[in-house]
Write an enzyme that holds these catalytic residues in place. Structure first.
Site, mmCIF file in Angstrom:
data_model
loop_
_atom_site.group_PDB
_atom_site.id
_atom_site.type_symbol
_atom_site.label_atom_id
_atom_site.label_comp_id
_atom_site.label_asym_id
_atom_site.label_seq_id
_atom_site.Cartn_x
_atom_site.Cartn_y
_atom_site.Cartn_z
ATOM 1 N N HIS A 259 0.833 -1.205 0.000
ATOM 2 C CA HIS A 259 0.000 0.000 0.000
ATOM 3 C C HIS A 259 0.867 1.254 0.000
ATOM 4 C CE1 HIS A 259 0.177 1.400 4.285
ATOM 5 N NE2 HIS A 259 0.441 0.147 4.548
ATOM 6 N N ASP B 269 6.300 2.190 7.309
ATOM 7 C CA ASP B 269 4.953 1.781 6.919
ATOM 8 C C ASP B 269 4.274 2.893 6.115
ATOM 9 O OD1 ASP B 269 2.425 0.697 6.772
ATOM 10 O OD2 ASP B 269 1.968 0.920 8.905
ATOM 11 N N GLU C 118 -5.179 1.835 2.519
ATOM 12 C CA GLU C 118 -5.020 0.657 3.388
ATOM 13 C C GLU C 118 -5.198 1.038 4.842
ATOM 14 O OE1 GLU C 118 -2.633 -2.221 5.923
ATOM 15 O OE2 GLU C 118 -2.495 -0.054 5.689
#
Length: 504
Positions: A150, A160, A197
């Protein structure tokens, strides 16, 4: 417990607002995150959300309202939480609640402190964008190997998801170099960059729902890398038929933290053997592929539980100073990811081993049988696993013979294609149209989320839900548990039948 589950639990117990913090010795900053229940666009539950003309529920409809807590919540830092708890009176914080909190005199109230909680929210519809790149297969263009990551982040997102995005782009770059040398994959490779996401796997879920039929009949595997590098050590999760493939590839890549070792050497030394986790959590974009569509899946990363998760400290500086100073781990993940996809895209016979799956199912059955101590019968599941073992052995021999035949005639090509179809479709057998007990969107009866955060069972989720349900109501709901056991047994038998390929 998920963030949304924590807020919902507080709401049910009469709270008017929630302040939530993440504890840990090295945790810094404020961890953001969604509190929505479930995955996908809440306005199109179960079907793909399209830009124009598609069916959409109203924001105030009951099914949509149930996806969100009815009280506001706000993330705060551990330091702020400690300051609030220090200012309260009442009983001391129980020992099991303290975690990393250093002050032993913290209390839980009531008063005298009063918090002024001001919440400003804005609701709006937004268009998201999934991005794809396709390398069309030369011999089996209608078979898909998908690599996904993502693109959206709560803050800077160095780990992340940008570490995974960097690895995805590097795999694409390496494949482009191979293509310049004349290579084309046997099967089609699809690179997937998902949007939204962080709001509940919306980008991937909507795409899977929109393409459910083609994915069900054509997808070989989905390989997900979200947080590619969080620190040292390989942590892979996957469906069991891919275990042997991963193990083989880890023996071919140098370990990023030990020049004279392979990833396999360091991985097995750290864990005192092979340690592969499974995919029962709803943690990333593999969830709709495996748990809704039944596509064999992988999720992997270096490092675990990094202390700046979803905070403003998840930055390039943190990666440079702590996560991966020389970016060797990034290169290792890209190599592992790329070789996994290459084998799945290019091997004439898919490198799936369902003997590993049967062994894992047998282990799960033994654990549950001991847990329930004769309350119900696991004979139906044991019988189905025995059949799966037998079929897996037959398929292994069939694959061995086909590999030994060398130059392929048209008939041998057809035989390999038929075998590959069975290997690919067996995972779909674990799906059940009724879905999980209490959570129908999730269809996989081996891997999926439990409805109860305190469940100690992270497999056979519908059985786990029935066990938790009976425990919560203080009575043993034997018939419901036994019915869920039968459902799992039928699912395993469906997988065995699909792998065998003959009508029963």
């Amino acid at each position: 417990m998920s963030r949304g589950g924590a807020v919902k639990g507080a709401e049910l117990r009469g709270a008017v607002a929630v302040l939530m913090y993440t504890e840990g010795e090295y945790v810094k900053g404020v961890e953001r995150g969604t509190v929505m229940k479930g995955v996908g666009d809440p306005l199109s539950p179960g079907w793909g959300s399209v830009m124009e003309g598609g069916e959409r529920l109203g924001r105030n409809e009951k099914e949509v309202e149930e996806r969100f807590p009815k009280i506001p919540s706000l993330p705060i830092s551990m330091e702020t939480a400690e300051g609030i708890l220090r200012s309260l009176e009442g009983p001391k914080v129980p020992l099991e609640w303290r975690g990393a909190l250093k002050d032993s005199n913290l209390r839980v109230g009531p008063g005298p402190t009063v918090l002024n909680f001001t919440y400003q929210g804005k609701e709006k519809n937004a268009t998201i964008h999934d991005v794809f790149a396709v390398i069309r297969g030369s011999e089996e263009p209608d078979r898909y190997v998908l690599l996904g990551n993502h693109r959206d982040a709560w803050t800077f997102g160095a780990v992340d998801p940008n570490s995974g995005t960097a690895a995805l782009l590097d795999v694409a770059r390496r494949y482009a170099l191979l293509m310049r040398l004349g290579w084309r994959p046997r099967r089609t490779i699809i690179f997937c960059s998902w949007d939204a996401e962080e709001f509940g796997m919306i980008g991937s879920t909507e795409w899977v729902e929109e393409n459910i039929m083609n994915l069900g009949s054509r997808a070989v595997a989905y390989l997900n890398v979200d947080c590619a590098v969080q620190g040292p050590g390989l942590f892979p999760s996957m469906t069991p038929q891919l275990d042997d493939l991963l193990t083989d590839i880890t023996k071919k890549i140098k370990d990023p933290d030990a020049a004279d070792k392979t990833i396999f050497d360091q991985w097995t030394a750290r864990n005192k053997g092979i340690n592969i986790q499974r995919l029962s959590g709803v943690d990333s974009d593999f969830a709709p592929f495996l748990q809704h569509a039944g596509v064999p899946s992988v999720d992997m990363y270096y490092g675990k539980d990094f202390p700046v998760y979803h905070t403003a400290f998840d930055s390039y500086d943190w990666m440079l100073n702590h996560g991966d100073p020389l970016f060797h781990r990034h290169a290792a993940v890209a190599g592992l990811w790329g070789l996994l996809a290459l084998r799945l895209a290019d091997d004439p016979i898919l490198p799936f081993n369902y003997h590993s799956y049967a062994m894992q199912l047998q282990e799960y059955t033994s654990i549950l049988s001991n847990k329930l101590e004769g309350l119900v019968s696991f004979t139906p599941i044991s019988r189905s696993i025995k059949n799966l073992f037998a079929v897996a052995q037959e398929v292994e021999e069939e694959a061995k013979n086909l590999r030994a035949e060398g130059v392929s005639s048209d008939l041998e090509v057809l035989k390999k294609r038929m075998l590959n179809d069975r290997l690919m479709l067996a995972e779909r057998g674990f799906l059940d149209a009724e879905g999980l007990l209490g959570n129908q969107w999730f269809k996989h009866l081996v891997y999926g989320p439990s409805n109860h955060y305190d469940s100690k069972v992270d497999f056979f989720p519908s059985i786990a839900n029935a066990i938790s349900q009976s425990t919560q109501t203080k009575r043993e709901n034997q018939a419901t548990i036994q019915h869920e056991i039968w459902r799992v047994a039928r699912a395993i038998q469906r997988a065995a039948n699909a792998l065998k390929g003959d009508l029963s």
